[in-house]
Motif scaffolding. Structure first.
Motif, PDB file in Angstrom:
ATOM      1  N   THR A 196     -10.176  -3.298  -1.920  1.00  0.00           N
ATOM      2  CA  THR A 196     -10.031  -2.331  -1.976  1.00  0.00           C
ATOM      3  C   THR A 196      -9.385  -1.788  -3.219  1.00  0.00           C
ATOM      4  OG1 THR A 196      -8.968  -2.422   0.341  1.00  0.00           O
ATOM      5  CG2 THR A 196      -7.592  -0.572  -1.014  1.00  0.00           C
ATOM      6  N   VAL A 227       1.136  -0.930   0.090  1.00  0.00           N
ATOM      7  CA  VAL A 227       0.148   0.147   0.001  1.00  0.00           C
ATOM      8  C   VAL A 227       1.060   1.536  -0.236  1.00  0.00           C
ATOM      9  CG1 VAL A 227      -1.536   1.677   1.236  1.00  0.00           C
ATOM     10  CG2 VAL A 227      -1.828  -1.016   1.061  1.00  0.00           C
ATOM     11  N   THR A 253      -8.988  -3.243   7.053  1.00  0.00           N
ATOM     12  CA  THR A 253      -8.447  -4.792   7.527  1.00  0.00           C
ATOM     13  C   THR A 253      -7.974  -4.401   8.406  1.00  0.00           C
ATOM     14  OG1 THR A 253      -8.368  -4.425   4.685  1.00  0.00           O
ATOM     15  CG2 THR A 253      -7.260  -6.015   6.502  1.00  0.00           C
ATOM     16  N   VAL A 303     -11.523  -0.967  -5.345  1.00  0.00           N
ATOM     17  CA  VAL A 303     -12.350   0.171  -5.120  1.00  0.00           C
ATOM     18  C   VAL A 303     -11.684   1.216  -6.582  1.00  0.00           C
ATOM     19  CG1 VAL A 303     -13.496   2.468  -4.246  1.00  0.00           C
ATOM     20  CG2 VAL A 303     -13.882  -0.347  -3.650  1.00  0.00           C
ATOM     21  N   ALA A 304     -10.139   1.393  -5.758  1.00  0.00           N
ATOM     22  CA  ALA A 304      -9.199   1.966  -6.258  1.00  0.00           C
ATOM     23  C   ALA A 304      -8.807   1.728  -8.335  1.00  0.00           C
ATOM     24  CB  ALA A 304      -7.956   0.993  -5.766  1.00  0.00           C
ATOM     25  N   VAL A 348      -8.091   5.597  -0.722  1.00  0.00           N
ATOM     26  CA  VAL A 348      -8.778   3.866  -1.031  1.00  0.00           C
ATOM     27  C   VAL A 348      -8.101   2.805  -1.037  1.00  0.00           C
ATOM     28  CG1 VAL A 348      -9.677   2.372  -2.029  1.00  0.00           C
ATOM     29  CG2 VAL A 348     -10.809   4.896  -2.817  1.00  0.00           C
ATOM     30  N   TYR A 349      -6.853   2.692  -0.943  1.00  0.00           N
ATOM     31  CA  TYR A 349      -5.443   1.738  -0.915  1.00  0.00           C
ATOM     32  C   TYR A 349      -5.458   2.313   1.033  1.00  0.00           C
ATOM     33  CZ  TYR A 349      -4.249   0.176  -4.824  1.00  0.00           C
ATOM     34  OH  TYR A 349      -4.694  -1.432  -5.871  1.00  0.00           O
ATOM     35  N   GLY A 396     -10.311  -8.054   2.023  1.00  0.00           N
ATOM     36  CA  GLY A 396      -9.537  -6.710   2.395  1.00  0.00           C
ATOM     37  C   GLY A 396      -8.482  -6.388   0.934  1.00  0.00           C
ATOM     38  N   GLY A 410      -8.209   1.671   2.692  1.00  0.00           N
ATOM     39  CA  GLY A 410      -8.753  -0.019   2.959  1.00  0.00           C
ATOM     40  C   GLY A 410      -7.847  -0.858   3.988  1.00  0.00           C
ATOM     41  N   TRP A 411      -6.307   0.137   4.256  1.00  0.00           N
ATOM     42  CA  TRP A 411      -5.563  -1.200   4.453  1.00  0.00           C
ATOM     43  C   TRP A 411      -5.699  -0.875   6.304  1.00  0.00           C
ATOM     44  CZ3 TRP A 411      -2.614  -0.382   8.422  1.00  0.00           C
ATOM     45  CH2 TRP A 411      -1.390  -1.967   8.915  1.00  0.00           C
TER      46      TRP A 411
END
Length: 193
Positions: A165, A89, A140, A168-169, A132-133, A161, A136-137
């Motif tokens: 992610t 990420v 998660t 979406v990214a 988003v990344y 996750g 998202g991380w």
């Protein structure tokens, strides 16, 4: 003192209990975790044996109580995936923040020479994908930590996750790429018919 039969002599002190003979009914209930047995004994009725449901009788023992070694392996794999995900990420965010270079490098990997020209959309969508990344991380990691604290298997959470992610990214990156007609034209022209 006692004689050879094990019966205490008159006036001798009774030996200290070893197996809970003097436990109160409340202490017994707490220890055996089956209050109906204690209630039955207090009422002078023989307790009924514990009955298993058909599903419980068919369930493998390994699923009901995970082995300590399995839990340890799950934790190692889970933390390995989380740390790999964090590294991935961070490096992806750094690349996405310079979206024109990111897009051009992607085109070069496809064997296409193209220049990304829609800079404002690239920077906005690149920043959105980076956000988003990162979020998202974090989500998660939080969900994984909660499952681990409850003693549940959690290795699958970083995998799910990542997929969610990345989808979406990927939409954000696609929006930026589609916003540059010349760049997309160069990419699509290179695709063999």
């Amino acid at each position: 003192m006692s004689d050879d039969s094990g019966v205490p002599a008159p006036g001798a002190e009774r030996p200290r209990p070893q197996f809970g003979e003097y436990a109160t009914p409340e202490e017994q209930r707490a220890r055996i975790q089956r209050p109906e047995v204690t209630e039955a004994l207090e009422a002078g009725v023989a307790p009924q044996p514990e009955r298993e449901s058909p599903a419980a009788a068919k369930a493998p023992v390994a699923l009901a109580a995970p082995a300590t070694g399995g839990a340890r392996v799950d934790r190692i794999v889970t933390f390995g995936l989380l740390f790999y995900g964090l590294f991935s990420v961070v490096t992806t965010i750094v690349q996405l923040l310079n979206f024109p270079e990111y897009a051009e490098r992607g085109a070069q990997m496809l064997g296409v020479t193209a220049t990304f020209t829609n800079l404002s959309a690239g920077y906005v969508w690149g920043a959105a994908a980076s956000l988003v990344y990162g979020v998202g991380w974090l989500l998660t990691a939080v969900f994984t930590w909660r499952r681990l604290r409850r003693g549940r298997i959690a290795f699958w959470v970083p995998l799910v996750g990542f997929v969610a992610t990345a989808l979406v990214a990927g939409v954000c990156v696609t929006m930026a790429l589609v916003g540059d007609a010349q760049f997309m034209s160069a990419i699509l022209d290179s695709v063999p018919n």
